[in-house]
Structure formats: structure tokens, C-alpha cells
Design a protein around this motif. Structure first.
Motif, PDB file in Angstrom:
ATOM      1  N   HIS A 168      -6.414  -7.772   0.782  1.00  0.00           N
ATOM      2  CA  HIS A 168      -5.655  -6.702   1.431  1.00  0.00           C
ATOM      3  C   HIS A 168      -6.529  -5.801   2.300  1.00  0.00           C
ATOM      4  O   HIS A 168      -6.127  -5.452   3.427  1.00  0.00           O
ATOM      5  CB  HIS A 168      -4.910  -5.874   0.377  1.00  0.00           C
ATOM      6  CG  HIS A 168      -3.593  -6.464  -0.018  1.00  0.00           C
ATOM      7  ND1 HIS A 168      -2.556  -5.715  -0.549  1.00  0.00           N
ATOM      8  CD2 HIS A 168      -3.114  -7.730   0.047  1.00  0.00           C
ATOM      9  CE1 HIS A 168      -1.520  -6.493  -0.789  1.00  0.00           C
ATOM     10  NE2 HIS A 168      -1.838  -7.719  -0.458  1.00  0.00           N
ATOM     11  N   ALA A 204      -4.252   1.196  -2.208  1.00  0.00           N
ATOM     12  CA  ALA A 204      -3.712   0.558  -3.415  1.00  0.00           C
ATOM     13  C   ALA A 204      -4.561  -0.617  -3.885  1.00  0.00           C
ATOM     14  O   ALA A 204      -4.609  -0.908  -5.080  1.00  0.00           O
ATOM     15  CB  ALA A 204      -2.276   0.107  -3.167  1.00  0.00           C
ATOM     16  N   ASP A 208       0.822  -1.205   0.000  1.00  0.00           N
ATOM     17  CA  ASP A 208       0.000   0.000   0.000  1.00  0.00           C
ATOM     18  C   ASP A 208       0.861   1.263   0.000  1.00  0.00           C
ATOM     19  O   ASP A 208       0.545   2.247  -0.679  1.00  0.00           O
ATOM     20  CB  ASP A 208      -0.925  -0.010   1.217  1.00  0.00           C
ATOM     21  CG  ASP A 208      -2.039   1.008   1.102  1.00  0.00           C
ATOM     22  OD1 ASP A 208      -2.840   0.897   0.162  1.00  0.00           O
ATOM     23  OD2 ASP A 208      -2.096   1.928   1.943  1.00  0.00           O
ATOM     24  N   SER A 265       0.080   3.219  -3.538  1.00  0.00           N
ATOM     25  CA  SER A 265      -1.138   4.012  -3.345  1.00  0.00           C
ATOM     26  C   SER A 265      -1.141   5.307  -4.157  1.00  0.00           C
ATOM     27  O   SER A 265      -2.208   5.874  -4.409  1.00  0.00           O
ATOM     28  CB  SER A 265      -1.348   4.326  -1.861  1.00  0.00           C
ATOM     29  OG  SER A 265      -0.250   5.060  -1.348  1.00  0.00           O
ATOM     30  N   CYS A 312      -7.140   0.653   2.765  1.00  0.00           N
ATOM     31  CA  CYS A 312      -6.126   0.090   1.869  1.00  0.00           C
ATOM     32  C   CYS A 312      -6.322   0.708   0.488  1.00  0.00           C
ATOM     33  O   CYS A 312      -7.090   0.217  -0.336  1.00  0.00           O
ATOM     34  CB  CYS A 312      -6.282  -1.426   1.825  1.00  0.00           C
ATOM     35  SG  CYS A 312      -4.898  -2.275   1.080  1.00  0.00           S
TER      36      CYS A 312
END
Length: 246
Positions: free
Chosen positions: A87, A98, A63, A67, A96
């Protein structure tokens, strides 16, 4: 559009040509693609083996690295699915970011870019392998257990390739038997499933089997070589980039 390229562990270690083909293909489409060199495993092996807490540091690092991109593209349906589905569950204390930006290469080309033309040429007959994660977690093709109109995004993209002949095996979305740790813990069952799957691909008359997961292709390739079965394996990124100069 800024693209972060995520290359899974097994692709990096065993099939680097798939990563290179993916990068070449994305850049040929005029995209700004970056490969963060500090990237590591997405955590799927630990998570699938029941050690989710061991995966958390990798999830956080993923992440942190990805991201900031508009999209994160991976030439692996299983890894993209693990990131997107699992995730957020593991990053309990924060959003989260990303994960929601992560897509498989086929998804990205078909659904985001909506690619209609490619310079690729591959004058061979190929049988399409629909991996379990791709079918049931990413929706790359229609699952046979649901009463919906059939579709296949891999086939849609392959139809853009000059000279190719496309086939699908009997039971097109049946598992090849890999399943990560399943192939280790249930070796005999995994091998039998792999033999059955490879023989169904061969029955189409194809020279190659292609798909969106090098892990499934790796498993079937190992089965084919051990059983002396006459068929080859190639990732879809390699076919779609076949007409692009380095």
C-alpha cells in the motif's frame, strides 16, 4: 485502544465463521473493536495479477476507512502483508497511514498484546501451516533459508490452548501451491504442490491443519477433498476462540 477489524473478501464470502471468531476473540480480551461496514477488498488480487493501477482506488479507500484506528487487525497474513508492504508503494502522493497500523491477528496477539492466557480448549492434534506471506513478509515464523534461531508465533499461541497437540510437517515453510493467481495460471503445478503439502500434514498424524491464512487452508482443503485425503482444516482464530461464549 481502538481496533479496526478488516475482514478480507474471501473470508467474508466463504469463511464468515473466521471473521466471527476473530471478533469474538478480540472482544473477549476487553478490546474496543469496530467493523467499518464500507470496507472492501485491499487490492491484492489486482496487484498480484499485474494490475496495480486498478488497486489504487481500493488502497485509498482502505486508508480513508482505517487510518483513525490504533491498530487494524485482519485474520489473514497475506492481506495484512499486502497492505503493509505494498500500500505505501501505491499511495505515492501521500503517506499511507493505515498500512503502518495493519497487523495480522497472530502478530497482534503475540507481539502487541503479548497474550499469555486464553480460555480456549481444543482436544485435537493439529498440524501448523506456515504460509509464505506470514513467514517471509510478516515474520510469523523463521524461514528455513535463513540461519537464525527457529521460532513460530502460531505455535506459541496454540500452546495456550488446553488439550491441543501440536505438530509441524516436514519442510514446514514450503509453499502449499496456492499463491493466488498462481493456482489459476499454473494449475497443474499448484495441484501437485498442494497434494505434496497435504500429505506431509497427514503424515504428522494430525486431525486438523491450522494456520493464519484461510486462502492457503482453502486451497489445501480443495486438494484434500478432491484426492479423498483424510484431514480437516481450521483457522487459528477458531481454535483460539473455542472456549469463548458468543
Amino acid at each position: 485502544m481502538k481496533i479496526g477489524l478488516f475482514i478480507p473478501c474471501y473470508v467474508d464470502a466463504l469463511y464468515p465463521e473466521v471473521g466471527v471468531a476473530t471478533l469474538r476473540l478480540l472482544r473477549s480480551l476487553g478490546l474496543d473493536v469496530d467493523y467499518p461496514e464500507r470496507q472492501t477488498c485491499c487490492g491484492q488480487p489486482m496487484g498480484n495479477a499485474g494490475f496495480e493501477r486498478m488497486a489504487v482506488p481500493l488502497v485509498k479507500k482502505y486508508d480513508e476507512l482505517f487510518s483513525g484506528y490504533d491498530y487494524v487487525v485482519a485474520p489473514s497474513a497475506s492481506c495484512a502483508a499486502y497492505v503493509r508492504v505494498f500500500h505505501p508503494h501505491l499511495m505515492k502522493e501521500k503517506t499511507c497511514v493505515a498500512a503502518g497500523k495493519t497487523v495480522d491477528l497472530v502478530e497482534f496477539l503475540h507481539d502487541v498484546l503479548k497474550v499469555k492466557r486464553l480460555p480456549a480448549r481444543f482436544p485435537h492434534k493439529v498440524s501448523v501451516h506456515n504460509s509464505c506471506h506470514g513467514v517471509r513478509e510478516l515474520g510469523l515464523s523463521s524461514p528455513s533459508e535463513r540461519n537464525i534461531a527457529p521460532f513460530n508465533k502460531i505455535i506459541d499461541l496454540l500452546k495456550l490452548v488446553d488439550g491441543i497437540e501440536i505438530a509441524e510437517p516436514e519442510r514446514p515453510d514450503e509453499c502449499c501451491g496456492f499463491g493466488g493467481m498462481f493456482s489459476v495460471e499454473e494449475q497443474a503445478v499448484s495441484r501437485r504442490m498442494g497434494i505434496d503439502k497435504v500429505r506431509r500434514h497427514i503424515a504428522t498424524g494430525a486431525e486438523y491443519v491450522t494456520g493464519a491464512d484461510s486462502s492457503c487452508l482453502m486451497h489445501m482443503q480443495g486438494v484434500a477433498e478432491k484426492e479423498h485425503l483424510p484431514i480437516r482444516f481450521i483457522h487459528i482464530a477458531q481454535i483460539l476462540s473455542s472456549g469463548i461464549e458468543s
